[in-house]
Design a protein around this motif. Structure first.
Motif, mmCIF file in Angstrom:
data_model
loop_
_atom_site.group_PDB
_atom_site.id
_atom_site.type_symbol
_atom_site.label_atom_id
_atom_site.label_comp_id
_atom_site.label_asym_id
_atom_site.label_seq_id
_atom_site.Cartn_x
_atom_site.Cartn_y
_atom_site.Cartn_z
ATOM 1 N N GLU A 79 80.365 56.306 -36.139
ATOM 2 C CA GLU A 79 80.205 56.054 -34.697
ATOM 3 C C GLU A 79 79.345 54.824 -34.435
ATOM 4 O O GLU A 79 78.776 54.674 -33.358
ATOM 5 C CB GLU A 79 79.609 57.282 -34.003
ATOM 6 N N GLN B 82 79.684 52.816 -31.132
ATOM 7 C CA GLN B 82 79.101 53.282 -29.869
ATOM 8 C C GLN B 82 77.811 52.532 -29.535
ATOM 9 O O GLN B 82 77.371 52.527 -28.384
ATOM 10 C CB GLN B 82 78.812 54.788 -29.962
ATOM 11 N N ARG C 24 83.482 47.792 -27.625
ATOM 12 C CA ARG C 24 83.868 49.153 -27.970
ATOM 13 C C ARG C 24 85.375 49.408 -27.857
ATOM 14 O O ARG C 24 85.936 50.157 -28.671
ATOM 15 C CB ARG C 24 83.092 50.156 -27.117
ATOM 16 N N GLU D 277 87.826 52.075 -30.124
ATOM 17 C CA GLU D 277 88.088 53.401 -29.551
ATOM 18 C C GLU D 277 89.477 53.899 -29.917
ATOM 19 O O GLU D 277 90.491 53.237 -29.667
ATOM 20 C CB GLU D 277 87.928 53.362 -28.030
ATOM 21 N N THR E 2 78.486 62.174 -38.315
ATOM 22 C CA THR E 2 79.518 61.149 -38.496
ATOM 23 C C THR E 2 79.152 60.193 -39.623
ATOM 24 O O THR E 2 79.724 59.111 -39.731
ATOM 25 C CB THR E 2 79.723 60.367 -37.191
#
Length: 215
Positions: free
Chosen positions: A111, A114, A126, A130, A182
């Protein structure tokens, strides 16, 4: 300072640094790469937490794609932590890990993207990531590996020795240390002050003409 002033200051700093230090001297290059070795035995000498923080401060400045900085570093130093890590290691690597003051788990965060509004404030990148799991995993792995290499070189520059290891089970490390997160492990690296008596001769390297090509 506004953006233009920040850019001008950054450019000035780089130019001035290059004037003061156009290149490293031979001994410095030998320490970080030419005569550096991967170590397998360690002195009973602790690595101060302050030195690990200094190490990270250097590593954090290494270049990554879009400054994405996906690497996460777990410095295993407790007996409990080493007992857990030993479950993932091939037998021949267990003693190497246990004798080292620190074993770093070099991992990456899936992640990472983010955090791009903070790390890359010029524009929101981002949307590039995504919903694109394969691209996320590849970017995290490549850049996390790069940061792991920075860690090794920076450690040597600070007077530490390193012993990178790949002889372990990534799934076991991920389940033991990162379950429910993650984060994913990449490789391990022992850190400390080496016992050079365990070294053998340096292994051969390819010559320039064997692996380099001009196009």
């Amino acid at each position: 300072m506004n953006l233009e002033e920040l850019k001008a200051d950054a450019q000035h700093r780089v130019r001035e640094l290059r004037k003061r230090q156009p290149r490293l001297d031979k001994d410095s290059i030998d320490v970080i790469l030419n005569d550096a070795r991967s170590h397998y035995a360690w002195q009973d000498r602790p690595v101060p937490e302050s030195l690990l923080k200094e190490l990270y401060a250097i590593v954090a400045n290494g270049a990554t794609s879009m400054n994405c900085s996906p690497a996460r570093f777990y410095f295993v130093r407790s007996q409990e932590g080493k007992d857990k890590l030993a479950l993932s290691l091939k037998d021949k690597n267990i003693d190497k890990m246990r004798s080292a003051p620190i074993t770093a788990i070099i991992a990456h965060d899936l992640e990472f993207w983010q955090h791009l509004p903070f790390l890359f404030p010029h524009e929101d990148r981002r949307p590039l990531f995504e919903g694109k799991d394969e691209y996320i995993e590849r970017t995290a792995f490549l850049n996390g590996t790069l940061q792991g290499a920075y860690l090794m070189i920076a450690a040597r520059a600070l007077g530490l020795d390193v012993g990178p290891m790949s002889g372990f089970s990534n799934p076991i490390v991920d389940k033991t240390f990162f379950e429910g997160t993650t984060l994913r492990s990449n490789f391990l690296c022992n850190l400390g002050y080496a016992d050079e008596s365990a070294l053998f001769q340096k292994l051969p390297r390819f010559e320039f003409e064997e692996v380099c090509t001009f196009l």
